[in-house]
Each structure stands twice: as C-alpha cells, then as structure tokens.
Scaffold this active site. Structure first.
Site, short mmCIF file in Angstrom:
data_model
loop_
_atom_site.label_atom_id
_atom_site.label_comp_id
_atom_site.label_asym_id
_atom_site.label_seq_id
_atom_site.Cartn_x
_atom_site.Cartn_y
_atom_site.Cartn_z
N SER A 124 37.57 29.97 30.64
CA SER A 124 37.14 30.53 31.92
C SER A 124 36.23 31.75 31.81
O SER A 124 35.78 32.28 32.83
CB SER A 124 38.35 30.88 32.79
OG SER A 124 39.13 31.90 32.21
N LYS A 135 43.00 36.89 39.54
CA LYS A 135 41.86 37.47 38.82
C LYS A 135 41.08 38.43 39.73
O LYS A 135 40.57 39.45 39.26
CB LYS A 135 40.95 36.36 38.30
CG LYS A 135 41.57 35.57 37.16
CD LYS A 135 40.67 34.41 36.72
CE LYS A 135 41.31 33.62 35.60
NZ LYS A 135 40.48 32.49 35.16
#
Length: 271
Positions: free
Chosen positions: A166, A215
């Site tokens: 990611s 996040k």
C-alpha cells in the site's frame, strides 16, 4: 437412540438429553464468561506510523536515485499505515467489543488482514515480498511517467518495518518529486505535509487498500493537511478527521496533476 437401565430397573434418560439439560442449567453469565475467554478469529487494528518518503527512516534515505540530477525537496510525502494485532494473537470477546465501539480501532476478520494457513514467519516473508514487488512497480510507474530510461536512472527504495503493497503510490510520487518536482522548478508538495495510501501498478494505475479510515487518522495525527486516497476507497475515507482534505486518485498522473493544482490554488477533486 440407545438408553441404559438405571440401577432400580427404570429406563435411564437418554444421554444427549441429559447433556442438553445440563447445558441449559448453566447461567447465561457463565456462558458469556467462557466466550470471553475463547480466542476469536479477528484482528484489531489501529492507526500506525507515517513515514516521509522524501526523507530518511532509521538513518537511511527512503528513496535514493543515481544516474540523473536529484532535486532538493521541501514539504513531505508521508505514507500511512495501520498497526494490526499479530497473526497469532488471541483476541478475545472483550478486545473485539472494545474495538467495535472505538473510532480509533477497527475489527477485521484475520483472513482479510493476513494470508490464511501460514505461520507468522511465512506471513512476514509474504509481506516483505509484497513490499518488494510494490517498490518495483512504483519505480517503473514513476520512470515511465517521467519518460526516464530505467537502464540509466537507478532507484533504490528502503523502508524497514513496513510490509505490504500500500506504499506504492507514495513511493512513485516521491520519485517524481525528487526528479521533476512540479515540472516548473517547484516542489510537488507545494511545501505541504501530504499523506496518502494506495497500491500502484507499473502502468501507474492506483488500487484500493484496507484500513483507509485509520490511516487518515494517522495522517492527521502527524500534521498532514492533505490525504491522497484511491478513488475506490472514498466511501471508507469519508469519516476522516476534520481539517484533513481528501483527494481521490485513480492513476499516478491524477495524483501529480492534483498536487500541482493544489500548489497553484486551482481546482482539485475531493471525496
């Protein structure tokens, strides 16, 4: 069903019925207590670290480039992560319930976080392989976007203690900023703290990731003002903290154009 005679000659109660009656006699609180002690197949995640790919991590530059002039950059490009309980950690009912009711936690089935059927060591190896593959794709995407010859321009990416794919988008953006900036002598970041997440393919396509809401919390905690998010994850990111601007992207080109527009005060898409 087989029954056995009792000592006084009367037929005995069937065993299965006896077990059922015995179980029904256990107080519900006791059953909940047993459930609370049993490990459950869930992982509990929370906001993890963010790392500036334009800078150094643990004493080493995250992005090192040779074979082409490298710009001195300002601002930051921070890749965001989540921190999940270990694959073999035994999360119990209390842990899961606590995670469900907290905005800074997420409860996810373990098999959506970790490959199933592998040992902890095998999972760590798998994550490292994903990171290596992501770094190769990020380099190819960035050099392809800039029309740089990969046989002449060499890129080395180094980021310890982080696994998975990611970080790909932020790696690519970091390479672009170090080599080309905004294309007109300025910084791609515009001097801002930019955070983000997203996988990337060698052709520059940005893909969705997990844990976007967490996040975004990590990004806000570390003073980012902008969060780049794969467009497919926009619905998951809308719970982002106040004051964090969400910019959706589908390709590396999208991301670069959005950051250039942001630096100039132009129109920028939002989730």
């Amino acid at each position: 069903m087989i029954t056995r005679p009792s000592r006084d000659g009367a037929p005995a109660r069937p065993r299965s019925r006896a077990r059922a009656l015995a179980l029904s006699a256990v107080p519900p609180a006791a059953l909940l207590a047993v459930a609370g002690l049993a490990p459950l197949p869930y992982a509990v995640a929370r906001p993890g670290q963010t790392t500036d790919v334009l800078g150094a991590h643990r004493g080493a530059e995250v992005i090192s480039i040779s074979g082409a002039p490298v710009r001195k950059t300002s601002g930051q490009l921070r890749m965001a992560t989540i921190l999940a309980t270990a694959p073999r950690a035994e999360n119990r009912l209390g842990d899961v319930i606590d995670g469900w009711f907290r905005t800074d936690r997420a409860v996810m089935p373990k098999d959506t976080v970790f490959p199933s059927g592998l040992t902890d060591a095998e999972i760590a190896k798998h994550n490292r392989a994903d990171m290596t593959s992501s770094q190769d794709a990020a380099t190819a995407a960035a050099l392809g976007y800039l029309k740089k010859d990969p046989d002449q321009v060499k890129v080395k990416l180094k980021l310890s203690d982080v696994g998975g794919p990611s970080a790909g988008l932020l790696f690519s953006l970091g390479i672009v900023d170090k080599l080309d900036g905004d294309g007109n002598g300025g910084d791609l970041t515009g001097g801002r703290k930019i955070a983000g997440t997203g996988t990337i393919d060698a052709d520059g396509t940005v893909g969705p990731v997990g844990g976007v809401a967490l996040k975004s919390q990590a990004a806000k905690r570390d003073a980012a003002s902008v969060f780049l998010v794969p467009k497919a994850d926009c619905s998951n990111a809308r719970s982002a903290p106040d004051g964090l601007r969400l910019i959706p992207v589908t390709t590396l080109k999208d991301a670069v154009q959005s950051l250039r527009a942001l630096a100039k005060g132009g129109e920028v898409p939002s989730c």
